[in-house]
Design a protein around this motif. Structure first.
Motif, PDB file in Angstrom:
ATOM      1  N   GLN A   1      33.975  41.973 -22.712  1.00 46.43           N
ATOM      2  CA  GLN A   1      34.431  41.189 -23.860  1.00 46.43           C
ATOM      3  C   GLN A   1      35.206  42.136 -24.765  1.00 46.43           C
ATOM      4  O   GLN A   1      34.899  43.332 -24.799  1.00 46.43           O
ATOM      5  CB  GLN A   1      33.243  40.596 -24.628  1.00 46.43           C
ATOM      6  N   PRO A   2      36.166  41.620 -25.510  1.00 48.28           N
ATOM      7  CA  PRO A   2      36.973  42.517 -26.341  1.00 48.28           C
ATOM      8  C   PRO A   2      36.201  43.140 -27.499  1.00 48.28           C
ATOM      9  O   PRO A   2      36.593  44.174 -28.011  1.00 48.28           O
ATOM     10  CB  PRO A   2      38.111  41.628 -26.844  1.00 48.28           C
ATOM     11  N   ARG A   3      35.115  42.536 -27.905  1.00 49.39           N
ATOM     12  CA  ARG A   3      34.342  43.078 -29.024  1.00 49.39           C
ATOM     13  C   ARG A   3      32.865  43.105 -28.663  1.00 49.39           C
ATOM     14  O   ARG A   3      32.357  42.238 -27.949  1.00 49.39           O
ATOM     15  CB  ARG A   3      34.554  42.236 -30.281  1.00 49.39           C
ATOM     16  N   ARG A   4      32.162  44.112 -29.191  1.00 44.03           N
ATOM     17  CA  ARG A   4      30.735  44.279 -28.926  1.00 44.03           C
ATOM     18  C   ARG A   4      29.933  43.050 -29.341  1.00 44.03           C
ATOM     19  O   ARG A   4      29.028  42.615 -28.644  1.00 44.03           O
ATOM     20  CB  ARG A   4      30.220  45.528 -29.635  1.00 44.03           C
ATOM     21  N   ILE A   5      30.261  42.466 -30.475  1.00 42.90           N
ATOM     22  CA  ILE A   5      29.518  41.298 -30.957  1.00 42.90           C
ATOM     23  C   ILE A   5      29.653  40.139 -29.970  1.00 42.90           C
ATOM     24  O   ILE A   5      28.688  39.449 -29.674  1.00 42.90           O
ATOM     25  CB  ILE A   5      30.000  40.887 -32.370  1.00 42.90           C
ATOM     26  N   ALA A   6      30.852  39.950 -29.431  1.00 46.28           N
ATOM     27  CA  ALA A   6      31.061  38.885 -28.450  1.00 46.28           C
ATOM     28  C   ALA A   6      30.254  39.157 -27.187  1.00 46.28           C
ATOM     29  O   ALA A   6      29.635  38.246 -26.624  1.00 46.28           O
ATOM     30  CB  ALA A   6      32.541  38.756 -28.117  1.00 46.28           C
ATOM     31  N   ALA A   7      30.228  40.390 -26.731  1.00 45.21           N
ATOM     32  CA  ALA A   7      29.474  40.743 -25.520  1.00 45.21           C
ATOM     33  C   ALA A   7      27.982  40.483 -25.723  1.00 45.21           C
ATOM     34  O   ALA A   7      27.315  39.938 -24.845  1.00 45.21           O
ATOM     35  CB  ALA A   7      29.720  42.199 -25.155  1.00 45.21           C
ATOM     36  N   ARG A   8      27.461  40.863 -26.869  1.00 43.61           N
ATOM     37  CA  ARG A   8      26.037  40.635 -27.152  1.00 43.61           C
ATOM     38  C   ARG A   8      25.729  39.142 -27.238  1.00 43.61           C
ATOM     39  O   ARG A   8      24.689  38.684 -26.785  1.00 43.61           O
ATOM     40  CB  ARG A   8      25.641  41.346 -28.433  1.00 43.61           C
ATOM     41  N   SER A   9      26.634  38.398 -27.822  1.00 48.83           N
ATOM     42  CA  SER A   9      26.432  36.960 -27.946  1.00 48.83           C
ATOM     43  C   SER A   9      26.422  36.284 -26.570  1.00 48.83           C
ATOM     44  O   SER A   9      25.607  35.407 -26.294  1.00 48.83           O
ATOM     45  CB  SER A   9      27.522  36.404 -28.857  1.00 48.83           C
ATOM     46  N   VAL A  10      27.327  36.702 -25.678  1.00 49.76           N
ATOM     47  CA  VAL A  10      27.356  36.154 -24.317  1.00 49.76           C
ATOM     48  C   VAL A  10      26.071  36.524 -23.580  1.00 49.76           C
ATOM     49  O   VAL A  10      25.457  35.683 -22.913  1.00 49.76           O
ATOM     50  CB  VAL A  10      28.599  36.663 -23.548  1.00 49.76           C
ATOM     51  N   ALA A  11      25.645  37.775 -23.695  1.00 47.35           N
ATOM     52  CA  ALA A  11      24.410  38.211 -23.025  1.00 47.35           C
ATOM     53  C   ALA A  11      23.211  37.415 -23.526  1.00 47.35           C
ATOM     54  O   ALA A  11      22.354  36.995 -22.737  1.00 47.35           O
ATOM     55  CB  ALA A  11      24.195  39.706 -23.263  1.00 47.35           C
ATOM     56  N   ARG A  12      23.138  37.178 -24.818  1.00 46.72           N
ATOM     57  CA  ARG A  12      22.024  36.414 -25.395  1.00 46.72           C
ATOM     58  C   ARG A  12      22.031  34.985 -24.861  1.00 46.72           C
ATOM     59  O   ARG A  12      21.000  34.441 -24.479  1.00 46.72           O
ATOM     60  CB  ARG A  12      22.123  36.431 -26.925  1.00 46.72           C
ATOM     61  N   ARG A  13      23.216  34.391 -24.819  1.00 45.46           N
ATOM     62  CA  ARG A  13      23.308  33.012 -24.333  1.00 45.46           C
ATOM     63  C   ARG A  13      22.909  32.908 -22.862  1.00 45.46           C
ATOM     64  O   ARG A  13      22.189  31.991 -22.458  1.00 45.46           O
ATOM     65  CB  ARG A  13      24.725  32.500 -24.535  1.00 45.46           C
ATOM     66  N   LEU A  14      23.373  33.839 -22.039  1.00 45.64           N
ATOM     67  CA  LEU A  14      22.984  33.837 -20.622  1.00 45.64           C
ATOM     68  C   LEU A  14      21.492  34.008 -20.453  1.00 45.64           C
ATOM     69  O   LEU A  14      20.866  33.361 -19.619  1.00 45.64           O
ATOM     70  CB  LEU A  14      23.732  34.935 -19.867  1.00 45.64           C
ATOM     71  N   ALA A  15      20.909  34.896 -21.242  1.00 47.55           N
ATOM     72  CA  ALA A  15      19.464  35.107 -21.168  1.00 47.55           C
ATOM     73  C   ALA A  15      18.717  33.826 -21.503  1.00 47.55           C
ATOM     74  O   ALA A  15      17.720  33.482 -20.859  1.00 47.55           O
ATOM     75  CB  ALA A  15      19.045  36.236 -22.105  1.00 47.55           C
ATOM     76  N   GLN A  16      19.191  33.086 -22.488  1.00 50.20           N
ATOM     77  CA  GLN A  16      18.546  31.827 -22.848  1.00 50.20           C
ATOM     78  C   GLN A  16      18.695  30.790 -21.736  1.00 50.20           C
ATOM     79  O   GLN A  16      17.751  30.082 -21.416  1.00 50.20           O
ATOM     80  CB  GLN A  16      19.149  31.270 -24.144  1.00 50.20           C
ATOM     81  N   GLU A  17      19.874  30.719 -21.132  1.00 54.58           N
ATOM     82  CA  GLU A  17      20.107  29.741 -20.069  1.00 54.58           C
ATOM     83  C   GLU A  17      19.304  30.062 -18.809  1.00 54.58           C
ATOM     84  O   GLU A  17      18.892  29.162 -18.098  1.00 54.58           O
ATOM     85  CB  GLU A  17      21.593  29.675 -19.725  1.00 54.58           C
ATOM     86  N   LEU A  18      19.102  31.337 -18.556  1.00 54.34           N
ATOM     87  CA  LEU A  18      18.363  31.733 -17.355  1.00 54.34           C
ATOM     88  C   LEU A  18      16.881  31.812 -17.632  1.00 54.34           C
ATOM     89  O   LEU A  18      16.070  31.861 -16.761  1.00 54.34           O
ATOM     90  CB  LEU A  18      18.882  33.076 -16.810  1.00 54.34           C
TER      91      LEU A  18
END
Length: 150
Positions: free
Chosen positions: A133-150
């Motif tokens: 992701q272009p920014r650290r905050i975006a990468a963390r947000s995507v990781a958090r969302r994936l963790a919730q979905e899985l």
């Protein structure tokens, strides 16, 4: 007969068998284990002990990979996302190719669903799935969302 049981030490696996099992090990362990096997020589004074150590490390890595596979959750792509219509095609392409470029409209599910499709294709069971992701905050947000979905 005295009833004593003669327990011989289990035979160490043959180095060829260990090399065959390398493909089942965690990706992070494969090169180290292969190097250890390449350096092992039967004429070394402690050859049997070294081979047993390599075999134990290999089996631990294979077991870790098997545990990951067993704990794999059901992977569902929400049908309302446009990527869902092509998900099986994308999984097949991930399995066939080392590099895959997926282009789609904003909001189509590329960022959140591609890691799940990669997991469904068998990636990430013996290593990591990296998402940029272009920014650290975006990468963390995507990781958090994936963790919730899985």
């Amino acid at each position: 007969m005295s009833g004593a049981v003669n327990e011989a030490a289990p035979a160490a696996p043959h180095p060829r068998e260990l090399r065959r099992r390398l493909a089942l090990a965690m990706a992070a362990d494969q090169s180290r284990l292969k190097r250890d096997l390449d350096r092992w020589r039967p004429e070394q004074p402690d050859a049997a002990a070294r081979l047993a150590t390599i075999a134990a490390a290999l089996e631990a890595s294979v077991a870790q990979s098997a545990t990951r596979r067993a704990r794999l959750p059901e992977l569902v792509v929400p049908e309302e996302l446009p990527i869902a219509a092509r998900s099986e095609e994308i999984v097949a392409a991930i399995q066939r190719h080392r590099v895959l470029i997926v282009a789609g409209e904003t909001g189509s599910g590329k960022t959140t669903q591609l890691p799940k499709l990669a997991l469904k294709a068998g990636q990430g069971l013996r290593g990591w799935i990296g998402c940029t992701q272009p920014r650290r905050i975006a990468a963390r947000s995507v990781a958090r969302r994936l963790a919730q979905e899985l």
